[in-house]
Enzyme design. Structure first.
Site, PDB file in Angstrom:
ATOM      1  N   CYS A 236      79.692  90.593 -26.143  1.00 58.92           N
ATOM      2  CA  CYS A 236      81.173  90.481 -25.693  1.00 58.92           C
ATOM      3  C   CYS A 236      81.828  91.569 -25.891  1.00 58.92           C
ATOM      4  CB  CYS A 236      81.810  89.279 -26.381  1.00 58.92           C
ATOM      5  SG  CYS A 236      80.849  87.650 -26.150  1.00 58.92           S
TER       6      CYS A 236
ATOM      7  N   HIS B 298      89.451  90.179 -25.740  1.00 56.93           N
ATOM      8  CA  HIS B 298      88.116  89.315 -25.249  1.00 56.93           C
ATOM      9  C   HIS B 298      88.647  87.948 -25.046  1.00 56.93           C
ATOM     10  CE1 HIS B 298      84.542  87.710 -24.795  1.00 56.93           C
ATOM     11  NE2 HIS B 298      84.353  87.174 -25.912  1.00 56.93           N
TER      12      HIS B 298
ATOM     13  N   ASN C  36      84.437  81.877 -21.360  1.00 55.15           N
ATOM     14  CA  ASN C  36      83.954  83.260 -21.886  1.00 55.15           C
ATOM     15  C   ASN C  36      82.975  83.675 -21.120  1.00 55.15           C
ATOM     16  OD1 ASN C  36      82.814  85.005 -23.448  1.00 55.15           O
ATOM     17  ND2 ASN C  36      83.054  83.926 -25.339  1.00 55.15           N
TER      18      ASN C  36
HETATM   19  N1  ACO Z   1      83.144  68.038 -26.448  1.00 58.54           N
HETATM   20  C1  ACO Z   1      83.438  66.890 -27.308  1.00 58.54           C
HETATM   21  N2  ACO Z   1      83.120  66.982 -28.595  1.00 58.54           N
HETATM   22  C2  ACO Z   1      82.453  68.034 -29.185  1.00 58.54           C
HETATM   23  C3  ACO Z   1      82.254  69.250 -28.041  1.00 58.54           C
HETATM   24  C4  ACO Z   1      82.492  69.012 -26.850  1.00 58.54           C
HETATM   25  N3  ACO Z   1      82.345  70.168 -26.144  1.00 58.54           N
HETATM   26  N4  ACO Z   1      81.639  70.050 -28.942  1.00 58.54           N
HETATM   27  C5  ACO Z   1      81.690  69.547 -30.400  1.00 58.54           C
HETATM   28  N5  ACO Z   1      82.285  68.320 -30.334  1.00 58.54           N
HETATM   29  C6  ACO Z   1      82.317  67.659 -31.469  1.00 58.54           C
HETATM   30  C7  ACO Z   1      81.342  68.040 -32.491  1.00 58.54           C
HETATM   31  O1  ACO Z   1      80.142  67.181 -32.313  1.00 58.54           O
HETATM   32  C8  ACO Z   1      82.065  67.393 -33.728  1.00 58.54           C
HETATM   33  O2  ACO Z   1      81.981  66.165 -33.919  1.00 58.54           O
HETATM   34  P1  ACO Z   1      81.916  65.171 -35.305  1.00 58.54           P
HETATM   35  O3  ACO Z   1      83.038  65.588 -35.945  1.00 58.54           O
HETATM   36  O4  ACO Z   1      81.516  63.812 -35.059  1.00 58.54           O
HETATM   37  O5  ACO Z   1      80.852  65.681 -35.756  1.00 58.54           O
HETATM   38  C9  ACO Z   1      83.497  67.827 -33.473  1.00 58.54           C
HETATM   39  O6  ACO Z   1      83.676  68.103 -32.148  1.00 58.54           O
HETATM   40  C10 ACO Z   1      83.974  69.137 -34.384  1.00 58.54           C
HETATM   41  O7  ACO Z   1      83.050  70.009 -33.894  1.00 58.54           O
HETATM   42  P2  ACO Z   1      83.303  71.651 -34.424  1.00 58.54           P
HETATM   43  O8  ACO Z   1      82.063  72.274 -33.965  1.00 58.54           O
HETATM   44  O9  ACO Z   1      83.503  71.438 -35.992  1.00 58.54           O
HETATM   45  O10 ACO Z   1      84.498  71.917 -33.749  1.00 58.54           O
HETATM   46  P3  ACO Z   1      85.557  73.153 -33.853  1.00 58.54           P
HETATM   47  O11 ACO Z   1      86.913  72.481 -34.322  1.00 58.54           O
HETATM   48  O12 ACO Z   1      84.878  74.141 -34.943  1.00 58.54           O
HETATM   49  O13 ACO Z   1      85.360  73.912 -32.372  1.00 58.54           O
HETATM   50  C11 ACO Z   1      84.678  75.445 -31.338  1.00 58.54           C
HETATM   51  C12 ACO Z   1      84.442  74.276 -31.896  1.00 58.54           C
HETATM   52  C13 ACO Z   1      85.516  75.455 -30.144  1.00 58.54           C
HETATM   53  C14 ACO Z   1      83.340  76.240 -30.724  1.00 58.54           C
HETATM   54  C15 ACO Z   1      85.375  76.637 -32.142  1.00 58.54           C
HETATM   55  O14 ACO Z   1      84.658  76.574 -33.540  1.00 58.54           O
HETATM   56  C16 ACO Z   1      85.508  77.701 -31.802  1.00 58.54           C
HETATM   57  O15 ACO Z   1      86.320  77.979 -30.717  1.00 58.54           O
HETATM   58  N6  ACO Z   1      84.796  78.900 -32.091  1.00 58.54           N
HETATM   59  C17 ACO Z   1      84.705  80.152 -31.838  1.00 58.54           C
HETATM   60  C18 ACO Z   1      83.715  80.366 -30.938  1.00 58.54           C
HETATM   61  C19 ACO Z   1      83.612  81.048 -29.780  1.00 58.54           C
HETATM   62  O16 ACO Z   1      84.807  81.385 -29.095  1.00 58.54           O
HETATM   63  N7  ACO Z   1      82.740  81.685 -29.415  1.00 58.54           N
HETATM   64  C20 ACO Z   1      82.699  82.534 -28.095  1.00 58.54           C
HETATM   65  C21 ACO Z   1      81.571  83.209 -28.400  1.00 58.54           C
HETATM   66  S1  ACO Z   1      81.903  84.441 -29.440  1.00 58.54           S
HETATM   67  C22 ACO Z   1      82.786  85.476 -28.894  1.00 58.54           C
HETATM   68  O17 ACO Z   1      82.621  85.681 -27.805  1.00 58.54           O
HETATM   69  C23 ACO Z   1      83.480  86.438 -29.821  1.00 58.54           C
END
Ligand code: ACO
Length: 321
Positions: free
Chosen positions: A115, A248, A278
């Site tokens: 990225c 980004h 993204n």
């Molecule tokens: N829809 C519904 N529920 C979901 C989804 C979805 N798409 N994905 C995960 N869940 C659920 C999980 O199963 C979990 O359920 P549980 O509590 O029953 O176990 C719950 O949601 C929470 O899951 P987490 O992974 O803890 O959710 P979090 O609040 O961390 O959000 C996310 C996840 C959005 C990916 C967050 O961590 C994030 O934004 N991270 C940054 C990652 C990113 O932007 N990466 C891009 C690539 S890197 C880059 O470009 C720099």
């Protein structure tokens, strides 16, 4: 003094927008509410099966070259940032060169910094131009990330999209790119990677994107704040002197947290992640082009572009448009 200035921008998104509800209709166990609340993403674009990164790059590049008032043959350096190249080799940059009809022998190569790839490409092109060896560079971020997503993993597949953005960078006696900073720390590679490889005609290992979302979130906010401050310090400016911040486009919460750390109000932040998700290396030039074409970014304004991605890699450029 030779500077490198952006002379034109362009971008391209394939097909119609695919909404969060469309993903639900395709059988993904998610909801519009969850995706919007956690990421700010409302739609993304997904390329048809036969469309490649170089196809998307070609459309974006044609627009950037036209915006610069040039012809493809005026370009003497082509850099494509991508993690989803058309094939193992040749590079996507050479395939793009061919699609643009360039037969002038311009140098062409790919950059792999996930990225952060566009910021790496921009910085490399700036060095070529400032050295006097090249006059006009085409720098492109192009991705078909939908090809490396595990569509049964709702934690990742809802976050990404396909697209391309491009700029023409030209030698000028007026500033241009004022400061750049590039970094990497490979020890963080397990938190975001596509671990598979190809050998003997087979995929060896896992060919899909794997991510520890919370670890990525924390790391991204930290380094995006640090690297923006680094280019500000290098050019002797305060954050208040910057007209636009283009981080980004991964997640609106990362963008908001970064802006807050830097003391930049959200009115000065270009955020397009809601529309294209993204798109990895394409996200910054896509956001830049959108804001140029809708009239927000104007000549003479100061902009910070900054990226973070797998590796981990991160980097920023402070430029006068
Ligand atoms: N829809 C519904 N529920 C979901 C989804 C979805 N798409 N994905 C995960 N869940 C659920 C999980 O199963 C979990 O359920 P549980 O509590 O029953 O176990 C719950 O949601 C929470 O899951 P987490 O992974 O803890 O959710 P979090 O609040 O961390 O959000 C996310 C996840 C959005 C990916 C967050 O961590 C994030 O934004 N991270 C940054 C990652 C990113 O932007 N990466 C891009 C690539 S890197 C880059 O470009 C720099």
């Amino acid at each position: 003094m030779i500077y490198a200035r952006i002379a034109g921008t362009g971008s391209f998104l394939p097909g119609e927008p695919v909404s969060n509800d469309d993903l639900v209709a395709r059988g993904i166990d998610t909801s519009d509410e969850w995706i919007v609340e956690r990421t700010g993403i409302r739609t993304r674009h997904l390329a048809a099966r036969d469309v490649t990164s170089s196809d998307l790059a070609c459309e974006a590049s044609r627009r950037a070259i036209a915006a610069a008032g040039l012809q493809p043959e005026d370009i003497d350096l082509v850099i494509v940032a991508t993690s989803t190249p058309d094939c193992i080799f040749p590079s996507t940059a050479t395939l793009l060169q061919s699609k643009l009809g360039m037969r002038n022998g311009a140098a062409a190569f790919d950059v792999q910094a996930v990225c952060t790839g566009f910021v790496y490409g921009l910085t490399i092109a700036e060095k070529f131009i400032r050295s006097g060896s090249h006059k006009r560079a085409l720098v492109v971020g192009a991705e078909v990330f939908s090809r490396i997503l595990d569509w049964s993993d709702r934690g990742t597949c809802v976050l990404f999209g396909d697209g391309a953005g491009a700029v023409v960078l030209e030698a000028s006696d007026k500033p241009g790119i004022l400061a750049t900073a590039l970094h990497a720390d490979g020890s963080h590679h397990p938190i975001l990677c596509v671990p598979g490889a190809v050998a003997s005609g087979q995929v060896i290992g896992d060919p899909f994107l794997r991510m520890d979302g919370q670890a990525v979130f924390k790391f991204a906010v930290k380094v995006l704040g640090e690297v923006a401050n680094e280019v500000l310090a290098e050019s002797g400016m305060e954050a208040g002197a910057v007209d636009w911040l283009i981080p980004h486009q991964a997640n609106i919460r990362i963008i908001q947290a970064t802006a807050k750390r830097l003391g930049v109000p959200m009115e000065k932040v270009i955020a397009t992640v809601d529309r294209h998700g993204n798109t990895s290396a394409a996200s910054i030039p896509l956001a830049l082009d959108l804001a140029v074409r809708d009239g927000r970014i104007r000549a003479g304004q100061r902009i910070i572009v900054e990226g973070v991605g797998g590796g981990f890699t991160w980097g920023a450029a402070l430029l006068q448009f």
